[in-house]
Design a protein around this motif. Structure first.
Motif, PDB file in Angstrom:
ATOM      1  N   LEU A 174      27.377  41.975  60.951  1.00 29.27           N
ATOM      2  CA  LEU A 174      27.978  42.125  59.626  1.00 29.27           C
ATOM      3  C   LEU A 174      29.453  42.509  59.725  1.00 29.27           C
ATOM      4  O   LEU A 174      30.303  41.968  59.005  1.00 29.27           O
ATOM      5  CB  LEU A 174      27.206  43.169  58.829  1.00 29.27           C
ATOM      6  CG  LEU A 174      25.806  42.770  58.360  1.00 29.27           C
ATOM      7  CD1 LEU A 174      25.057  43.987  57.815  1.00 29.27           C
ATOM      8  CD2 LEU A 174      25.876  41.690  57.297  1.00 29.27           C
ATOM      9  N   VAL A 175      29.751  43.454  60.611  1.00 28.67           N
ATOM     10  CA  VAL A 175      31.145  43.872  60.795  1.00 28.67           C
ATOM     11  C   VAL A 175      31.979  42.717  61.336  1.00 28.67           C
ATOM     12  O   VAL A 175      33.117  42.485  60.897  1.00 28.67           O
ATOM     13  CB  VAL A 175      31.213  45.091  61.726  1.00 28.67           C
ATOM     14  CG1 VAL A 175      32.662  45.437  62.063  1.00 28.67           C
ATOM     15  CG2 VAL A 175      30.533  46.294  61.077  1.00 28.67           C
ATOM     16  N   ARG A 214      33.788  42.613  53.464  1.00 27.20           N
ATOM     17  CA  ARG A 214      34.973  43.396  53.842  1.00 27.20           C
ATOM     18  C   ARG A 214      35.180  44.554  52.877  1.00 27.20           C
ATOM     19  O   ARG A 214      35.507  45.676  53.285  1.00 27.20           O
ATOM     20  CB  ARG A 214      36.217  42.504  53.841  1.00 27.20           C
ATOM     21  CG  ARG A 214      36.142  41.311  54.741  1.00 27.20           C
ATOM     22  CD  ARG A 214      37.451  40.549  54.741  1.00 27.20           C
ATOM     23  NE  ARG A 214      38.258  40.902  55.897  1.00 27.20           N
ATOM     24  CZ  ARG A 214      39.499  40.499  56.095  1.00 27.20           C
ATOM     25  NH1 ARG A 214      40.096  39.736  55.178  1.00 27.20           N
ATOM     26  NH2 ARG A 214      40.157  40.836  57.175  1.00 27.20           N
ATOM     27  N   VAL A 215      34.985  44.286  51.588  1.00 28.86           N
ATOM     28  CA  VAL A 215      35.184  45.332  50.590  1.00 28.86           C
ATOM     29  C   VAL A 215      34.109  46.410  50.723  1.00 28.86           C
ATOM     30  O   VAL A 215      34.413  47.615  50.791  1.00 28.86           O
ATOM     31  CB  VAL A 215      35.183  44.734  49.177  1.00 28.86           C
ATOM     32  CG1 VAL A 215      35.216  45.831  48.132  1.00 28.86           C
ATOM     33  CG2 VAL A 215      36.362  43.800  48.994  1.00 28.86           C
ATOM     34  N   GLY A 273      34.418  48.177  54.176  1.00 26.40           N
ATOM     35  CA  GLY A 273      35.680  48.908  54.258  1.00 26.40           C
ATOM     36  C   GLY A 273      35.697  50.145  53.380  1.00 26.40           C
ATOM     37  O   GLY A 273      36.137  51.219  53.806  1.00 26.40           O
ATOM     38  N   VAL A 274      35.207  50.007  52.151  1.00 22.68           N
ATOM     39  CA  VAL A 274      35.163  51.155  51.244  1.00 22.68           C
ATOM     40  C   VAL A 274      34.230  52.232  51.789  1.00 22.68           C
ATOM     41  O   VAL A 274      34.559  53.426  51.789  1.00 22.68           O
ATOM     42  CB  VAL A 274      34.729  50.709  49.832  1.00 22.68           C
ATOM     43  CG1 VAL A 274      34.394  51.916  48.966  1.00 22.68           C
ATOM     44  CG2 VAL A 274      35.834  49.898  49.170  1.00 22.68           C
ATOM     45  N   SER A 275      33.053  51.829  52.267  1.00 23.22           N
ATOM     46  CA  SER A 275      32.087  52.816  52.755  1.00 23.22           C
ATOM     47  C   SER A 275      32.586  53.523  54.011  1.00 23.22           C
ATOM     48  O   SER A 275      32.457  54.755  54.129  1.00 23.22           O
ATOM     49  CB  SER A 275      30.744  52.135  53.031  1.00 23.22           C
ATOM     50  OG  SER A 275      30.877  51.173  54.060  1.00 23.22           O
ATOM     51  N   LEU A 276      33.179  52.793  54.951  1.00 21.91           N
ATOM     52  CA  LEU A 276      33.684  53.423  56.169  1.00 21.91           C
ATOM     53  C   LEU A 276      34.880  54.329  55.872  1.00 21.91           C
ATOM     54  O   LEU A 276      34.989  55.429  56.436  1.00 21.91           O
ATOM     55  CB  LEU A 276      34.075  52.351  57.183  1.00 21.91           C
ATOM     56  CG  LEU A 276      32.921  51.539  57.776  1.00 21.91           C
ATOM     57  CD1 LEU A 276      33.450  50.427  58.679  1.00 21.91           C
ATOM     58  CD2 LEU A 276      31.963  52.431  58.550  1.00 21.91           C
ATOM     59  N   GLY A 277      35.784  53.883  54.996  1.00 22.95           N
ATOM     60  CA  GLY A 277      36.908  54.733  54.627  1.00 22.95           C
ATOM     61  C   GLY A 277      36.460  56.006  53.926  1.00 22.95           C
ATOM     62  O   GLY A 277      36.968  57.106  54.207  1.00 22.95           O
ATOM     63  N   ALA A 278      35.506  55.874  53.004  1.00 21.67           N
ATOM     64  CA  ALA A 278      34.995  57.056  52.309  1.00 21.67           C
ATOM     65  C   ALA A 278      34.293  58.000  53.283  1.00 21.67           C
ATOM     66  O   ALA A 278      34.447  59.230  53.185  1.00 21.67           O
ATOM     67  CB  ALA A 278      34.035  56.630  51.199  1.00 21.67           C
ATOM     68  N   SER A 317      33.195  41.367  45.479  1.00 18.83           N
ATOM     69  CA  SER A 317      32.401  42.528  45.882  1.00 18.83           C
ATOM     70  C   SER A 317      30.946  42.210  45.579  1.00 18.83           C
ATOM     71  O   SER A 317      30.637  41.537  44.592  1.00 18.83           O
ATOM     72  CB  SER A 317      32.843  43.780  45.114  1.00 18.83           C
ATOM     73  OG  SER A 317      31.925  44.835  45.294  1.00 18.83           O
ATOM     74  N   TRP A 318      30.045  42.681  46.426  1.00 20.79           N
ATOM     75  CA  TRP A 318      28.627  42.403  46.222  1.00 20.79           C
ATOM     76  C   TRP A 318      28.127  42.996  44.910  1.00 20.79           C
ATOM     77  O   TRP A 318      27.387  42.355  44.174  1.00 20.79           O
ATOM     78  CB  TRP A 318      27.822  42.957  47.389  1.00 20.79           C
ATOM     79  CG  TRP A 318      28.062  42.217  48.669  1.00 20.79           C
ATOM     80  CD1 TRP A 318      28.627  40.977  48.808  1.00 20.79           C
ATOM     81  CD2 TRP A 318      27.768  42.661  49.992  1.00 20.79           C
ATOM     82  NE1 TRP A 318      28.701  40.616  50.133  1.00 20.79           N
ATOM     83  CE2 TRP A 318      28.179  41.634  50.893  1.00 20.79           C
ATOM     84  CE3 TRP A 318      27.199  43.812  50.522  1.00 20.79           C
ATOM     85  CZ2 TRP A 318      28.029  41.741  52.274  1.00 20.79           C
ATOM     86  CZ3 TRP A 318      27.057  43.925  51.895  1.00 20.79           C
ATOM     87  CH2 TRP A 318      27.461  42.895  52.757  1.00 20.79           C
TER      88      TRP A 318
END
Length: 360
Positions: A46-47, A112-113, A116-121, A267-268
């Protein structure tokens, strides 16, 4: 120390071999969990797909924002023309209803969204939670009291209500994915991390090596970095691995409510927002992003549980997936077999004696 050598006695001889590193022990324990390895492979794919989204869409020859009005049936309200949502060699997963945008391109860019959002948060939650927890655990009574009350206030805040309020007042010029990541991380997650780190810090601060460092004149920050953080690494990594799927679900929920990532950025959760209108005419528009979310969250959860067990081998897995339960059952039966055989052998003479006495 990682450079230390451990003396090991093997075959009656003393041999000095390097002590197994923490990473080596962790990998050795993780390898025994097949479900966690499969989940890690799924997460890696997935990444990789998210990072290679421009390359994959270029290979398909599409992009996530271009409209294709000729591929939809306007007489039927915008339903894609053809079977399976208009899937073809040019559009691998079909097109989006009413707009004709390519589904495959929107899915990989949506990954990606979401990731990216989950890892950044998660990164912000871990850094802020560790800082607050260590400061509360090593501080005096008043610092601990103030920081603990601030943490309690943030724990009691409902994520969705606060996120809806904050997202409504922030200007649209602010990058939406960054804003969503900041809101998820600042409103929730870090407070529970701080609570966990504070409890671990209070347990570690009374150990001999930490007390010795403080008595030797080390500053509080040096004691925290040199002595406490290595001991906090395992629980923090474990909790961070379990935070990622929660943040993915939170981002999808905000986008589903229409206050998360704004179009045309895919975004999903955003795709699911309008999919409820098309689930009968074009079911793939609902099933594809929902399946992507399910697989991602499930794989992250299984991997996080595997990391937790690998870092703390005394903890049992909460997810009995794969052949691990069968192996444990066979191991228990193998361990009980000698005891059962010995007990049976001990009972046989007694039975013979009783039978002989009965005949007499």
């Amino acid at each position: 120390m990682s450079e230390a050598l451990a003396a090991v006695e093997t075959a009656g001889t003393d041999i000095s071999v390097p002590a197994a590193s923490g990473a080596h022990r962790f990998w050795r324990r993780l390898r025994t969990q097949r479900a966690a390895l499969v989940a890690a492979a799924v997460v890696a794919l997935l990444v990789l797909a998210a990072l290679a989204a421009p390359l994959l869409t270029a290979l398909e020859g599409q992009d996530p924002t271009t409209y294709h009005p000729t591929l939809i049936d306007s007489a039927r309200g915008g339903v894609p023309i053809g079977s399976f949502g208009g899937a073809s060699a040019d559009h691998w997963l079909g097109v989006e209803p009413q707009t004709g945008r390519d589904m495959f391109a929107r899915l990989v860019y949506g990954a990606r969204v979401s990731l990216g959002v989950s890892l950044g948060a998660t990164l912000v939650q871990v850094v802020l939670g560790v800082a607050m927890g260590v400061a509360a655990g090593l501080g005096n009574r008043w610092i601990d009291l103030i920081l603990s009350r601030i943490t309690d206030i943030f724990i009691s805040m409902p994520l969705m209500i606060m996120a809806l309020a904050l997202l409504a007042i922030v200007p649209d010029s602010f990058p939406r994915p960054v804003l969503v990541a900041l809101i998820i991380s600042l409103v929730s997650g870090w407070s529970t991390t701080a609570k966990m780190v504070r409890a671990q810090t209070l347990a570690l601060r009374n150990l001999d090596y930490v007390s010795a460092s403080r008595l030797s004149g080390w500053s509080t920050s040096r004691t925290a970095v040199r002595e406490l953080l290595p001991g906090l690494a395992a629980p923090v990594i474990t909790y961070a691995a379990l935070l990622i799927p929660q943040n993915i679900s939170a981002e999808a929920a905000l986008s589903f409510l229409g206050v998360g990532v704004k179009p045309p950025t895919p975004s999903w959760g955003q795709m699911l927002t309008s999919a409820d209108v098309w689930y009968q005419a074009a079911p793939q528009y609902l099933l594809l992003p929902a399946l992507a979310l399910f697989v991602t969250v499930f794989a992250m959860t299984v991997l996080g549980d595997g990391v937790r067990v690998a870092l703390d081998p005394r903890a049992a897995s909460r997810l009995r997936i794969g052949t691990g339960r069968k192996r444990e059952s066979r191991a228990e039966k193998a361990a009980q077999a000698p005891n059962a055989a010995a007990a049976k052998a001990a009972q046989v003479p007694d039975a013979a004696v009783v039978k002989k006495e009965g005949r007499a």
